[in-house]
Design a protein around this motif. Sequence first.
Motif: not given
Length: 275
Positions: A80-107
């Motif tokens: 949900v947090g990713f969805s809020e951020k992507a809706r506000r700033e675009g999908l590309l902004v999630l690239e850095e957040d993805a690096k901090r995700v521990d679960d490899p499947f979600l990453r």
Amino acid sequence: MSPLIGLVGAWVFIIVGMLMKGGSIGGIISPPAAMMVIGGTTCVLIASFGMKETIGMIKLTILSLKERADTRPEVIRTLVGFSEKARREGLLVLEEDAKRVDDPFLRKGVRLVVDGTDPELVKDILETELDAMEERHHKNQKMFKQGGAFAPTIGIMATVLSLVGVLQHLDEPDTLGPAISAAFLATFYGVAVANVVYLPIANALEKMTTQESAERLLMIEGVLSIQSGDNPRILAEKLWSFLPPEARELDGDGEPAGAASAAGAGDGEPVAQAA
């Protein structure tokens, strides 16, 4: 530690019950019977699945003794947090957040979305990985289930062979009682190892697979919803519906947790890590 408590408790009740009936600890100790049952079952498993896989059962046994926590609420908050951020700033902004995700499947799922992969291809890739995981886990569970099937039969074989040896010494009646008692220990070992070791571990591993599969299905749904640009509030409603009512987190208005903030401007950063 429910699996460990259950296995230890089963042995305690069996042994205490035996002692109450007049038995003794020494009376159920038989190295030859244990060698025939445990050694025979292990060798049959090696013949069936291979040396490396059979040795790996030790690691799986340790893993099964820890009850897996349900991390879906944390995953939902992350998505949900990713969805809020992507809706506000675009999908590309999630690239850095993805690096901090521990679960490899979600990453992997978030990275595929950020890279602009076709939604159908994203779904196919993630579902293929999920199927592969379930297949690997199924093989692990099958080894323990087969061990639970082999052990009682090998125990009976060992008992029969022991009784054959006993019958060859009928001219020594004083030794018949202890010899027959020792012979039947192999049957006990086979049944006990199957029902108080192999099969419970197989069930515990199966439960863990079910939990992990449910979590990954939720991740797939969340990632695809983020890619399609779904409203974060709708995403929260959708993802919390994956959980049973008693496990859902609600805010003060009875709405799914995260839905209220998603309906607004989307203040704050998303949770960056999934358990």
